[in-house]
Motif scaffolding. Structure first.
Motif, mmCIF file in Angstrom:
data_model
loop_
_atom_site.group_PDB
_atom_site.id
_atom_site.type_symbol
_atom_site.label_atom_id
_atom_site.label_comp_id
_atom_site.label_asym_id
_atom_site.label_seq_id
_atom_site.Cartn_x
_atom_site.Cartn_y
_atom_site.Cartn_z
ATOM 1 N N UNK A 184 0.204 12.382 22.132
ATOM 2 C CA UNK A 184 0.675 11.578 21.002
ATOM 3 C C UNK A 184 -0.470 10.855 20.325
ATOM 4 N N UNK A 185 -1.361 10.274 21.116
ATOM 5 C CA UNK A 185 -2.542 9.594 20.565
ATOM 6 C C UNK A 185 -3.410 10.574 19.794
ATOM 7 N N UNK A 186 -3.625 11.749 20.369
ATOM 8 C CA UNK A 186 -4.428 12.775 19.709
ATOM 9 C C UNK A 186 -3.779 13.202 18.388
ATOM 10 N N UNK A 187 -2.462 13.381 18.395
ATOM 11 C CA UNK A 187 -1.771 13.795 17.178
ATOM 12 C C UNK A 187 -1.868 12.778 16.062
ATOM 13 N N UNK A 188 -1.721 11.504 16.405
ATOM 14 C CA UNK A 188 -1.855 10.450 15.392
ATOM 15 C C UNK A 188 -3.279 10.397 14.861
ATOM 16 N N UNK A 238 -14.576 13.244 13.300
ATOM 17 C CA UNK A 238 -14.019 14.575 13.565
ATOM 18 C C UNK A 238 -14.428 15.149 14.927
ATOM 19 N N UNK A 239 -15.710 15.079 15.328
ATOM 20 C CA UNK A 239 -16.066 15.636 16.644
ATOM 21 C C UNK A 239 -15.358 14.933 17.794
ATOM 22 N N UNK A 240 -15.075 13.641 17.647
ATOM 23 C CA UNK A 240 -14.367 12.932 18.708
ATOM 24 C C UNK A 240 -12.930 13.415 18.823
ATOM 25 N N UNK A 241 -12.283 13.688 17.690
ATOM 26 C CA UNK A 241 -10.916 14.204 17.718
ATOM 27 C C UNK A 241 -10.894 15.616 18.293
ATOM 28 N N UNK A 242 -11.787 16.472 17.805
ATOM 29 C CA UNK A 242 -11.858 17.839 18.335
ATOM 30 C C UNK A 242 -12.237 17.835 19.815
ATOM 31 N N UNK A 243 -13.172 16.966 20.165
ATOM 32 C CA UNK A 243 -13.592 16.887 21.564
ATOM 33 C C UNK A 243 -12.470 16.428 22.475
ATOM 34 N N UNK A 244 -11.657 15.490 21.993
ATOM 35 C CA UNK A 244 -10.515 15.031 22.789
ATOM 36 C C UNK A 244 -9.516 16.165 22.999
ATOM 37 N N UNK A 245 -9.318 16.992 21.976
ATOM 38 C CA UNK A 245 -8.419 18.141 22.107
ATOM 39 C C UNK A 245 -8.940 19.112 23.161
ATOM 40 N N UNK A 256 -9.803 10.659 32.283
ATOM 41 C CA UNK A 256 -10.748 11.257 31.339
ATOM 42 C C UNK A 256 -10.061 11.599 30.021
ATOM 43 N N UNK A 257 -8.869 12.145 30.124
ATOM 44 C CA UNK A 257 -8.117 12.497 28.908
ATOM 45 C C UNK A 257 -7.805 11.250 28.093
ATOM 46 N N UNK A 258 -7.366 10.190 28.756
ATOM 47 C CA UNK A 258 -7.050 8.955 28.037
ATOM 48 C C UNK A 258 -8.304 8.346 27.422
ATOM 49 N N UNK A 259 -9.426 8.413 28.123
ATOM 50 C CA UNK A 259 -10.694 7.895 27.568
ATOM 51 C C UNK A 259 -11.044 8.614 26.268
ATOM 52 N N UNK A 260 -10.981 9.935 26.292
ATOM 53 C CA UNK A 260 -11.416 10.697 25.119
ATOM 54 C C UNK A 260 -10.426 10.606 23.968
ATOM 55 N N UNK A 261 -9.133 10.602 24.258
ATOM 56 C CA UNK A 261 -8.157 10.463 23.169
ATOM 57 C C UNK A 261 -8.195 9.048 22.582
ATOM 58 N N UNK A 262 -8.459 8.061 23.409
ATOM 59 C CA UNK A 262 -8.596 6.695 22.890
ATOM 60 C C UNK A 262 -9.810 6.576 21.983
ATOM 61 N N UNK A 263 -10.924 7.187 22.386
ATOM 62 C CA UNK A 263 -12.125 7.171 21.538
ATOM 63 C C UNK A 263 -11.844 7.856 20.208
#
Length: 328
Positions: A184-188, A238-245, A256-263
């Motif tokens: 959900x965080x990634x989608x927003x 953009x790289x942070x969003x793509x990287x989180x995906x 780790x997933x929460x860290x990257x999607x939060x960033x």
């Protein structure tokens, strides 16, 4: 690491853009704000034909079993065109909470899903329009009554976003698949990127048309710098969003997933808020009017900035994760 969309993903993005550009999404969003849902549902059915709602649905349930990066492509397009409704909840979160025939209806565009995940997401978006209302309690999904009292709708800065409180009781659906909240965080975050791109495009177009002292205002160095600053902020986000995906797809642990999607959410929010402020500054007084489409994206960004966790909450999560890694 270099992030670049595959030819198939670029073709998918182009197909989405072509569909949505011809669908009068500002008009659909205004109808949605008045709680007239049929134009929005028609648009959702058209998006289903392109496979948007089934991207993360397993193949055995009629979906594409695609990667989170594919969902980012779709949700960014939805943000760019201001598609109304529980877009993230249906496309990104529902596949982690539902199963069986219900997922088949989601993939086909026949079932619109909204989700509450207290305390981070305390209210369900557009529960009066959704066919399925879910609440994630710990690791268990609960299906709530979809018979929503419209009088319970809570105000939002974005008129097209109806927020509804959710109850405690409902039908237990079993254990949810991992990373429902993170998706959900990634989608927003992807929606925010799309909205930021749209406002930058609107500001750039207006700067080329609006003339002062015999020159287009886009020729003035100060305006160029404003638009360039937004472009840089977007390219950093953009790289942070793509990287989180990529992190979500990698099977990494929850922390780790929460860290990257939060960033990703922090960076996308900063980019979108700067785009909103700059676009309004370039447009001037006309940008404040209800008749101008810019207002749809301005209010959407302000609402999405606090949706699925505020920037401060996500900064705290990133800081805690980094401190924990260094301490370890």
């Amino acid at each position: 690491m270099r992030f670049a969309l595959s030819p198939e993903q670029r073709d998918f993005a182009a197909a989405l853009d072509e569909l949505l550009a011809g669908s009068d999404t500002p008009g659909v969003a205004r109808e949605w704000a008045e709680r007239r849902f049929e134009p929005g549902r028609k648009l959702w059915r058209e998006l289903a034909d392109l496979g948007v709602w089934g991207l993360l649905v397993p193949e055995e349930h009629g979906g594409a079993a695609a990667e989170p990066v594919d969902a980012v492509v779709a949700l960014e397009a939805c943000g760019y065109h201001a598609v109304p409704g529980p877009v993230v909840e249906t496309a990104a979160v529902a596949p982690r909470l539902l199963g069986g025939g219900e997922l088949e209806r989601v993939a086909a565009g026949e079932s619109m899903v909204t989700v509450a995940i207290p305390p981070e997401v305390p209210r369900a978006l557009d529960a009066d329009a959704a066919d399925v209302v879910l609440r994630l309690a710990g690791t268990s999904a609960v299906r709530l009554s979809s018979d929503v009292d419209s009088a319970g709708r809570m105000p939002s800065i974005d008129a097209a976003r109806g927020l509804f409180p959710v109850g405690e009781s409902g039908e237990a659906l079993g254990r949810a698949r991992p990373h429902a909240y993170a998706l959900g965080v990634l989608g927003v975050s992807a929606q925010l990127l799309g909205a930021a791109r749209r406002m930058l495009a609107m500001a750039t177009e207006y700067a080329a048309q609006r003339r002062q002292y015999g020159r287009a205002i886009g020729q003035y160095q100060a305006v160029k710098h404003l638009l360039a600053d937004v472009t840089v902020r977007l390219e950093l986000a953009r790289p942070l969003v793509d990287g989180a995906a990529v992190t979500v797809a990698s099977g990494a642990g929850e922390a780790t997933v929460l860290r990257d999607t939060s960033a990703a959410k922090v960076a996308a929010t900063r980019a979108a808020l700067l785009a909103a402020r700059t676009s309004l500054q370039v447009h001037g007084a006309i940008g404040y009017t209800a008749e101008h489409d810019l207002g749809l994206w301005l209010t959407k960004v302000r609402a999405l900035a606090g949706a699925w966790g505020t920037a401060d909450a996500h900064r705290t999560r990133v800081l805690t994760a980094v401190r924990g890694e260094h301490a370890g």
